[in-house]
Design a protein around this motif. Structure first.
Motif, short mmCIF file in Angstrom:
data_model
loop_
_atom_site.label_atom_id
_atom_site.label_comp_id
_atom_site.label_asym_id
_atom_site.label_seq_id
_atom_site.Cartn_x
_atom_site.Cartn_y
_atom_site.Cartn_z
N ARG A 273 -3.34 40.03 -1.40
CA ARG A 273 -3.54 41.23 -0.57
C ARG A 273 -2.29 41.56 0.23
O ARG A 273 -1.98 42.74 0.43
N MET A 274 -1.58 40.55 0.70
CA MET A 274 -0.36 40.79 1.47
C MET A 274 0.66 41.59 0.65
O MET A 274 1.32 42.51 1.15
N VAL A 275 0.78 41.24 -0.63
CA VAL A 275 1.75 41.91 -1.49
C VAL A 275 1.23 43.24 -2.00
O VAL A 275 1.91 44.27 -1.94
N SER A 276 -0.02 43.25 -2.49
CA SER A 276 -0.53 44.45 -3.15
C SER A 276 -0.75 45.61 -2.19
O SER A 276 -0.74 46.77 -2.59
N ARG A 277 -0.94 45.31 -0.90
CA ARG A 277 -1.20 46.41 0.04
C ARG A 277 -0.01 47.36 0.17
O ARG A 277 -0.17 48.53 0.53
N SER A 278 1.20 46.88 -0.11
CA SER A 278 2.37 47.74 0.09
C SER A 278 3.27 47.86 -1.13
O SER A 278 4.24 48.61 -1.10
N ALA A 279 2.96 47.17 -2.22
CA ALA A 279 3.85 47.16 -3.37
C ALA A 279 4.03 48.55 -3.97
O ALA A 279 5.15 48.97 -4.30
N TYR A 280 2.93 49.29 -4.13
CA TYR A 280 3.05 50.63 -4.73
C TYR A 280 3.71 51.60 -3.76
O TYR A 280 4.40 52.54 -4.19
N ALA A 281 3.52 51.39 -2.46
CA ALA A 281 4.23 52.22 -1.48
C ALA A 281 5.73 52.00 -1.59
O ALA A 281 6.54 52.93 -1.43
N GLN A 282 6.15 50.75 -1.86
CA GLN A 282 7.57 50.45 -2.06
C GLN A 282 8.12 51.27 -3.23
O GLN A 282 9.29 51.66 -3.23
N LEU A 283 7.27 51.57 -4.20
CA LEU A 283 7.67 52.37 -5.37
C LEU A 283 7.42 53.86 -5.16
O LEU A 283 7.43 54.64 -6.11
N ARG A 284 7.17 54.25 -3.90
CA ARG A 284 6.96 55.65 -3.52
C ARG A 284 5.81 56.28 -4.32
O ARG A 284 5.83 57.48 -4.62
N HIS A 285 4.83 55.46 -4.66
CA HIS A 285 3.63 55.92 -5.37
C HIS A 285 3.99 56.69 -6.64
O HIS A 285 3.32 57.67 -7.00
N SER A 286 5.03 56.24 -7.32
CA SER A 286 5.52 56.92 -8.50
C SER A 286 5.12 56.16 -9.77
O SER A 286 5.53 55.00 -9.96
N PRO A 287 4.35 56.77 -10.68
CA PRO A 287 4.02 56.10 -11.95
C PRO A 287 5.27 55.76 -12.75
O PRO A 287 5.31 54.72 -13.43
N ALA A 288 6.29 56.62 -12.68
CA ALA A 288 7.52 56.34 -13.42
C ALA A 288 8.22 55.09 -12.88
O ALA A 288 8.69 54.24 -13.65
N LEU A 289 8.28 54.98 -11.56
CA LEU A 289 8.90 53.79 -10.97
C LEU A 289 8.06 52.55 -11.25
O LEU A 289 8.61 51.46 -11.43
N LEU A 290 6.75 52.71 -11.28
CA LEU A 290 5.88 51.58 -11.61
C LEU A 290 6.16 51.10 -13.04
O LEU A 290 6.32 49.90 -13.28
#
Length: 410
Positions: A273-290
């Protein structure tokens, strides 16, 4: 087969570049810069946002109350809607333990467009500035314990090197199997993304901080519009450092020697939970960056062991040797972080497994976002920042000291 050999060779080339061209991210000797006691010790306000932290507060707040600081200092703990008696416990501790004066604020739920931590910091900073305008602010999490001379050393480093922001990556707790497997790698990956040496160069655009321990010059905070300008940031520490550096501030980030996190993660779920809560925010909620991140992690961390094992199984040395050499470089760059955490070198070859877990956490972060759960933490869920909030225009100032209680120790 030629394609697989080519992929393995690309992975090896990437590791050669990471070893030599990514700011020596793997080195762990970036500690507080040379420092001397200032002629006059500046005033400091220690601001602690806290939400349901009664379990760790006896250690963390106790360490702040016991700070041996020659100058004027105070603690402002902002109780962010706790339901476990965090604020009351803090007041009892201050009454029973002589030390720095303590104020407890209860500002209520965050206003729309604010994360809970930054809303708490806003009220804590406003209260400190209204009472005595401290020269420095120490922003520290409620699960961080400081040695008695921690504040003194931070201030000495900031004044000696004329820094506007000094941040230390607290040594996280490493006690059980999952913590040993995941925690040193967490810091290793962070340093890979934000090489400390590059962060600390004034001419570099790379900026980052570790939110558990940030000493910030008040003048620099005002100039950068902290915290209003970053009010919706889920990854608030990196956003804070970027804002300070963008507005001409000198920043420094390194590993801590006398600052420790006391938060336990007894099971995989807590770390996940510590990692997943902010991991996608780190990628600016971008499917391409994911997609790029998944591909990159696969190429860098999963291809080397797969190539080595497949090459050995198929009797193809041309596939095995680049995979094996890349895996060796990977493990070698991880060894300094394992030594810093006093862990066995036998964990170094397991880094691909750890990377796979982090990859799955990142994908899970995206899944939770699209399910409408966003960045969830302690009962709050933060949606993707709106375009209006992204403008960075500050809102109205809070009313300092609203719903506050004060106890002075020592």
């Amino acid at each position: 087969m030629g394609f697989l050999i080519g992929v393995a060779c690309v992975s090896l080339l990437v590791w050669g570049w990471l070893l030599l061209g990514q700011g020596m991210f793997w080195r762990t000797d970036v500690r507080l810069p040379p420092r001397a006691a200032p002629a006059r010790w500046p005033s400091v306000a220690i601001v602690v946002p806290a939400r349901d932290e009664a379990d760790v507060l006896p250690v963390s707040l106790g360490s702040l109350l016991a700070q041996d600081y020659p100058g004027e200092a105070e603690i402002v703990l902002v109780d962010d809607g706790s339901t476990d008696g965090t604020g009351a416990l803090a007041l009892r501790m201050a009454a029973e333990q002589p030390g720095l004066p303590l104020t407890v604020l209860s500002p209520g739920d965050p206003a729309p467009g604010w994360t809970g931590k930054l809303w708490a910091l806003r009220h804590g900073i406003a209260h400190a500035r209204a009472s005595r305008e401290p020269e420095f602010l120490l922003l520290t999490d409620a699960d961080i314990a400081h040695e008695p001379d921690s504040l003194r050393e931070l201030v000495a480093a900031a004044t000696s090197a004329r820094l506007d922001l000094v941040s230390q990556m607290a040594r996280l707790r490493v006690a059980n199997l999952w913590e040993r497997l995941l925690v040193p790698a967490f810091v290793y990956f962070f340093a890979q993304l934000y090489p400390f040496r590059r962060v600390n160069r004034a001419a570099s655009r790379t900026a980052a901080a570790a939110g558990g321990c940030v000493l910030l010059r008040t003048e620099a905070a005002v100039r950068a519009g902290i915290p209003d300008r970053i009010r919706q940031a889920v990854i608030d520490d990196v956003s804070l450092a970027r804002a300070v550096k963008r507005h001409g501030g000198r920043i420094w980030l390194g590993l801590a020697e006398r600052v420790d996190s006391v938060r336990p993660y007894p099971a995989l779920g807590g770390l996940w939970r510590m990692v997943s809560r902010s991991a996608y925010a780190q990628l600016r909620h971008s499917p391409a960056l994911l997609a790029g991140t998944v591909a990159g992690l696969t190429l860098v961390y999963l291809v080397p062991p797969a190539a080595l094992l497949a090459g050995l199984a198929l009797g193809r040395p041309a596939l095995a040797w680049p995979g094996g050499l890349a895996w060796l470089l990977m493990a070698g760059t991880y060894l300094p972080m394992l030594r810093y955490y006093r862990q066995s070198a036998a964990l170094a070859p397991l880094l691909p497994l750890t990377a796979l877990l982090y990859l799955l956490m990142t994908v899970d972060s995206a899944v939770q976002h699209y399910r409408g759960r966003g960045a969830a933490w302690k009962g709050r869920t933060y949606a993707r920042p709106s375009e209006a909030a992204a403008t960075g225009e500050p809102g109205p100032p809070p009313a300092p000291g609203s719903a506050s209680s004060e106890v002075t120790g020592g």
